[in-house]
Motif scaffolding. Structure first.
Motif, PDB file in Angstrom:
ATOM      1  N   GLY A 608      -6.832  11.334   7.007  1.00  0.00           N
ATOM      2  CA  GLY A 608      -6.500  12.031   5.769  1.00  0.00           C
ATOM      3  C   GLY A 608      -5.219  11.569   5.108  1.00  0.00           C
ATOM      4  N   LEU A 609      -4.822  10.298   5.304  1.00  0.00           N
ATOM      5  CA  LEU A 609      -3.633   9.816   4.611  1.00  0.00           C
ATOM      6  C   LEU A 609      -3.846   9.902   3.104  1.00  0.00           C
ATOM      7  N   ARG A 610      -2.895  10.497   2.416  1.00  0.00           N
ATOM      8  CA  ARG A 610      -3.035  10.652   0.974  1.00  0.00           C
ATOM      9  C   ARG A 610      -1.657  10.623   0.330  1.00  0.00           C
ATOM     10  N   ILE A 611      -1.628  10.182  -0.902  1.00  0.00           N
ATOM     11  CA  ILE A 611      -0.408  10.197  -1.699  1.00  0.00           C
ATOM     12  C   ILE A 611      -0.396  11.503  -2.476  1.00  0.00           C
ATOM     13  N   LEU A 639       4.333   3.937   9.437  1.00  0.00           N
ATOM     14  CA  LEU A 639       3.737   3.715   8.129  1.00  0.00           C
ATOM     15  C   LEU A 639       4.026   2.283   7.682  1.00  0.00           C
ATOM     16  N   HIS A 640       2.981   1.580   7.231  1.00  0.00           N
ATOM     17  CA  HIS A 640       3.120   0.208   6.766  1.00  0.00           C
ATOM     18  C   HIS A 640       2.482   0.042   5.391  1.00  0.00           C
ATOM     19  N   ARG A 641       2.979  -0.928   4.685  1.00  0.00           N
ATOM     20  CA  ARG A 641       2.346  -1.379   3.456  1.00  0.00           C
ATOM     21  C   ARG A 641       1.598  -2.676   3.769  1.00  0.00           C
ATOM     22  N   VAL A 642       0.355  -2.757   3.341  1.00  0.00           N
ATOM     23  CA  VAL A 642      -0.448  -3.965   3.545  1.00  0.00           C
ATOM     24  C   VAL A 642      -0.271  -4.841   2.309  1.00  0.00           C
ATOM     25  N   LEU A 643       0.310  -6.001   2.475  1.00  0.00           N
ATOM     26  CA  LEU A 643       0.606  -6.902   1.361  1.00  0.00           C
ATOM     27  C   LEU A 643      -0.630  -7.692   0.946  1.00  0.00           C
ATOM     28  N   PRO A 644      -0.620  -8.280  -0.244  1.00  0.00           N
ATOM     29  CA  PRO A 644      -1.816  -9.004  -0.716  1.00  0.00           C
ATOM     30  C   PRO A 644      -2.286 -10.105   0.227  1.00  0.00           C
ATOM     31  N   ASP A 645      -1.384 -10.709   1.012  1.00  0.00           N
ATOM     32  CA  ASP A 645      -1.805 -11.755   1.946  1.00  0.00           C
ATOM     33  C   ASP A 645      -2.302 -11.198   3.274  1.00  0.00           C
ATOM     34  N   GLY A 646      -2.383  -9.869   3.392  1.00  0.00           N
ATOM     35  CA  GLY A 646      -2.909  -9.245   4.599  1.00  0.00           C
ATOM     36  C   GLY A 646      -1.865  -8.893   5.635  1.00  0.00           C
ATOM     37  N   THR A 647      -0.621  -9.352   5.464  1.00  0.00           N
ATOM     38  CA  THR A 647       0.423  -8.986   6.409  1.00  0.00           C
ATOM     39  C   THR A 647       0.898  -7.557   6.151  1.00  0.00           C
ATOM     40  N   ARG A 648       1.550  -7.004   7.171  1.00  0.00           N
ATOM     41  CA  ARG A 648       2.014  -5.617   7.068  1.00  0.00           C
ATOM     42  C   ARG A 648       3.537  -5.584   7.031  1.00  0.00           C
ATOM     43  N   ARG A 649       4.071  -4.733   6.174  1.00  0.00           N
ATOM     44  CA  ARG A 649       5.506  -4.513   6.079  1.00  0.00           C
ATOM     45  C   ARG A 649       5.800  -3.072   6.483  1.00  0.00           C
ATOM     46  N   PHE A 650       6.705  -2.900   7.439  1.00  0.00           N
ATOM     47  CA  PHE A 650       7.073  -1.578   7.928  1.00  0.00           C
ATOM     48  C   PHE A 650       7.794  -0.783   6.835  1.00  0.00           C
ATOM     49  N   LEU A 651       7.374   0.462   6.622  1.00  0.00           N
ATOM     50  CA  LEU A 651       8.007   1.343   5.635  1.00  0.00           C
ATOM     51  C   LEU A 651       8.796   2.467   6.275  1.00  0.00           C
ATOM     52  N   GLY A 652       8.363   2.943   7.433  1.00  0.00           N
ATOM     53  CA  GLY A 652       9.078   4.039   8.062  1.00  0.00           C
ATOM     54  C   GLY A 652       8.300   4.617   9.218  1.00  0.00           C
ATOM     55  N   ALA A 653       8.977   5.449  10.000  1.00  0.00           N
ATOM     56  CA  ALA A 653       8.371   6.115  11.145  1.00  0.00           C
ATOM     57  C   ALA A 653       8.877   7.544  11.195  1.00  0.00           C
ATOM     58  N   THR A 654       8.061   8.434  11.721  1.00  0.00           N
ATOM     59  CA  THR A 654       8.431   9.844  11.804  1.00  0.00           C
ATOM     60  C   THR A 654       7.587  10.527  12.861  1.00  0.00           C
ATOM     61  N   ALA A 655       8.122  11.581  13.455  1.00  0.00           N
ATOM     62  CA  ALA A 655       7.332  12.388  14.375  1.00  0.00           C
ATOM     63  C   ALA A 655       6.443  13.382  13.641  1.00  0.00           C
ATOM     64  N   LYS A 671      -2.931  -5.289  -7.815  1.00  0.00           N
ATOM     65  CA  LYS A 671      -3.436  -4.220  -8.666  1.00  0.00           C
ATOM     66  C   LYS A 671      -3.298  -2.855  -7.990  1.00  0.00           C
ATOM     67  N   THR A 672      -3.362  -2.856  -6.676  1.00  0.00           N
ATOM     68  CA  THR A 672      -3.296  -1.618  -5.908  1.00  0.00           C
ATOM     69  C   THR A 672      -2.414  -1.834  -4.693  1.00  0.00           C
ATOM     70  N   ALA A 673      -1.479  -0.936  -4.487  1.00  0.00           N
ATOM     71  CA  ALA A 673      -0.666  -0.968  -3.272  1.00  0.00           C
ATOM     72  C   ALA A 673      -1.407  -0.216  -2.174  1.00  0.00           C
ATOM     73  N   ARG A 674      -1.538  -0.855  -1.014  1.00  0.00           N
ATOM     74  CA  ARG A 674      -2.298  -0.267   0.092  1.00  0.00           C
ATOM     75  C   ARG A 674      -1.353   0.139   1.224  1.00  0.00           C
ATOM     76  N   ALA A 692      -4.646   4.584   2.596  1.00  0.00           N
ATOM     77  CA  ALA A 692      -4.536   5.168   1.258  1.00  0.00           C
ATOM     78  C   ALA A 692      -4.083   4.065   0.311  1.00  0.00           C
ATOM     79  N   ALA A 693      -4.276   4.291  -0.989  1.00  0.00           N
ATOM     80  CA  ALA A 693      -3.927   3.278  -1.986  1.00  0.00           C
ATOM     81  C   ALA A 693      -3.295   3.943  -3.199  1.00  0.00           C
TER      82      ALA A 693
END
Length: 696
Positions: A608-611, A639-655, A671-674, A692-693
């Protein structure tokens, strides 16, 4: 009102905090007697809407009426009486998720630390009242409190006439403290007049409804339960009261006590307002405040104490049927830290039982005393270790000449490492980068105490016949998170570094994993796991380790490797874990992770990840994200962002299950941030992803 009150007698057992810490607003409502509805005039000013993606901060309120005028930039004036959990858009970000852990006390590392006498409370201002981010922030310059082993209670200190008088702890601090068995209290601060105090706020706090109940007592309990922290530190310092107000304050605290008992919460009373309603700091427990102390779990004795008043206070507490260690003698370290003049023999004498417990006021001095351009994580931790351990930097070798009587020299450490699986990556809760499996996945600074590991309680007990190497947390490389453990030196003899006091049951399947490496400049190092199957017989005795070979690492710079060690030749309970290093030359050995398990475990995925909100501004797009808790008990979420080339960038962590992401910018051609969120288990294994996107 009479200054002498009959003893209240023992209180009925409260429900375990472990049963209520995760309670939400629905459970909170069930625990409370309904109070008055908010009056029509108690509007919230500049309150965020449910669709606003602004940065969430720790909750803070006035009791009821708001100040005259307009709040300053970044400040929201709120009434606690008008607050409702279901309509608070920031509550998901401010709700703690980690239950309060049980603790045990191992045999002390030295002969002067006491196991059953004085304990410590700490009053810490992590930020100004309106400036405590709910889910960490993008800087490593943060008071990353981590010497939990010596702390019995943490007060999230704050409150001001211009921001709010009631401050709830943020979720990261509560989660870190609970992981180590430390309860956390919010602050109710009624300031002196010269600090903007107004007696109307004291009267607001103790107001009654038409049925004679105290609606603000109900709200304080509701707020603590909904946010997941453990109670309140009450500091009433506004002058001008009288005996009638004193009687109402006592009745209010009595009502708050009854409600807190039902909810498993604590109360600490500060030695300021007396039973006569006046502000008169006693520096003692006496007839002026004993009735209020009886209704609290503990009392913080003002800094005006003397050896005579502390001794008398101890006798008064015991005459009231309470422990003398329910009193905290205030020790002000805000300005001078370990240079503060303290009559230690009045609190924790060496030749007789400790007189009372003690409380540090503002120990975040270890960070604030550093120059702005010197507040690096390694310098902060060096200062913090000096504060808590003493100038020897080894709790097994306390320096008897040190005028600063560090906690490790007087108070026995405690631990929560009592069940399998157990793992640590020596993550201190802040860092210069973020690492996953030894690889950098974000080069941005960060802090978030909610993902801090359970760290070694004794820092650092090092036993060697040679030269003592330096041992500490290091931020230049890590396996997971932001830090690792580095041993650096040329000892010339085997070195045993003690790590954890434990109560881990061994089975035929138990294995230990060490993820480690040598750094450039190190010679080859032979590594052994140190396992103790019993405790020392007496305080200060060496831990009786058995050594299990973990292999030899080649000279520096060869990268991370994991040694998997089977413990099936051993049986019983592991009481301590450490490592022994043997080398003929220089050593730069880094421990990235330690895990003890019976079986491999992979956590279930969240869903249920949602913005829930998005706001575009000059610095980029801010997002608020929520998801459903994964089944089981994950360590935290990443939490990661999936970049257009398929790699993942770390955004944050939480309990928790909500996170704020600031300043996102569109990638070229995107066109869409994933986004993806994964659960991370106790063994640092990761689940599948919820997705989520956000369409640009």
């Amino acid at each position: 009102m009479s200054q002498s009150q009959p003893a209240s007698g023992p209180r009925p057992a409260a429900p375990s905090r472990r049963t209520v810490v995760l309670a939400g607003a629905g459970t909170a409502a069930a625990l409370l007697t309904p109070g008055l509805a908010a009056p029509a005039g108690a509007a919230t000013r500049t309150a965020p809407s449910a669709r606003d993606a602004r940065q969430p901060y720790a909750s803070y309120w006035f009791p009821d009426s708001l100040p005259d005028g307009t709040p300053g930039d970044g400040i929201t004036w709120r009434s606690l009486k008008a607050w409702h959990p279901g309509s608070d858009p920031d509550l998901p970000f401010n709700t703690a998720s980690v239950p309060l852990a049980d603790r045990f006390t191992p045999v002390p590392a030295n002969t002067t630390a006491r196991t059953d006498q004085a304990r410590i409370t700490s009053l810490v201002a992590f930020g100004n009242t309106a400036g405590n981010p709910s889910q960490g922030s993008a800087t490593a310059d943060y008071y990353a409190l981590n010497h939990w082993a010596y702390i019995d209670e943490l007060v999230f200190w704050g409150g001001s006439a211009g921001e709010g008088l009631i401050l709830a702890p943020n979720a990261p601090v509560v989660d870190a403290a609970h992981r180590n068995g430390v309860p956390v209290l919010g602050t109710v601060f009624l300031p002196p007049v010269h600090h903007g105090g107004d007696l109307r706020w004291t009267r607001d706090l103790v107001q009654r409804d038409a049925a004679g109940r105290f609606p603000l007592a109900a709200k304080l309990v509701e707020a603590a339960v909904a946010h997941g922290f453990d109670g309140w530190f009450i500091n009433a310092e506004t002058e001008g009261g009288d005996a009638a107000l004193g009687a109402e304050m006592l009745a209010f605290v009595t009502d708050l006590r009854a409600r807190s008992d039902r909810a498993g919460l604590r109360i600490t009373w500060y030695d300021a307002m007396t039973v006569r309603g006046e502000v008169g700091w006693q520096g003692a427990l006496n007839d002026e405040n004993t009735a209020l102390f009886r209704e609290a779990d503990s009392m913080f004795v003002d800094f005006r104490w003397t050896p005579e008043t502390l001794a008398a206070s101890a006798r008064t507490a015991e005459a009231a049927g309470r422990s003398r260690y329910d009193l905290w003698a205030g020790v002000d370290v805000e300005s001078n830290g370990w240079n503060a003049p303290v009559d230690w023999d009045a609190i924790i004498p060496a030749d007789r039982p400790h007189t009372v417990g003690y409380g540090f006021y503002r120990p975040e001095w270890t960070r604030s005393q550093l120059a702005d351009d010197a507040r690096t994580p390694d310098r902060f931790h060096a200062a913090d270790q000096r504060f808590w351990t003493g100038q020897s930097l080894d709790p097994a070798r306390p320096d008897r000449t040190d005028s600063w009587r560090a906690p490790a020299t007087a108070v026995a450490d405690r631990s929560t490492v009592a069940g399998l699986p157990f793992a640590t990556a020596f993550n201190t809760g802040h860092g210069l980068r973020w690492y996953e499996n030894g690889r950098v996945t974000s080069d941005a600074e960060w802090n978030h105490l909610g993902v801090q590991d359970r760290l070694p309680g004794r820092r650092w007990v090092v036993r060697t016949e040679g030269r003592r190497p330096s041992v500490g947390f290091d931020f230049d490389d890590a396996w997971h998170g932001g830090s690792s453990l580095l041993v650096d030196g040329e000892p010339g003899a085997p070195v045993t570094v003690e790590l954890y006091a434990t109560r881990l049951p061994l089975t035929r399947r138990t294995v230990v994993e060490l993820t480690h490496r040598t750094d450039p400049g190190s010679g080859p190092v032979t590594v052994e796991l140190a396992v103790a199957l019993r405790e020392p017989e007496r305080p200060g005795d060496p831990v009786p380790y058995t050594f299990v070979p973990a292999g030899e690492l080649r000279a520096g710079g060869t990268g991370w490797s994991t040694a998997t060690l089977r413990l099936n030749p051993l049986s019983g309970t592991v009481h301590a874990l450490g490592v022994r290093l043997t080398a003929s030359g220089p050593v730069r050995w880094r421990l990235g992770a330690l895990a003890v398990r019976d079986r491999a475990e992979t956590p279930a995925a969240p869903a249920g990840l949602r913005i829930t909100a998005a706001s575009a501004g000059p610095d980029g797009t801010d997002l608020r994200l929520n998801w459903h808790r994964a089944p089981g008990a994950p360590r935290h979420y990443e939490l990661h962002r999936v970049l257009p080339d398929g790699t993942r960038r770390f955004l944050g962590a939480t309990a928790g299950t909500a996170f704020f992401v600031p300043g996102l910018r569109r990638e070229p051609g995107e066109k869409t941030a994933r986004f993806q969120v994964r659960a991370v288990g106790e063994l640092y294994t990761t689940s599948g992803a919820a997705n989520a996107a956000h369409r640009w």
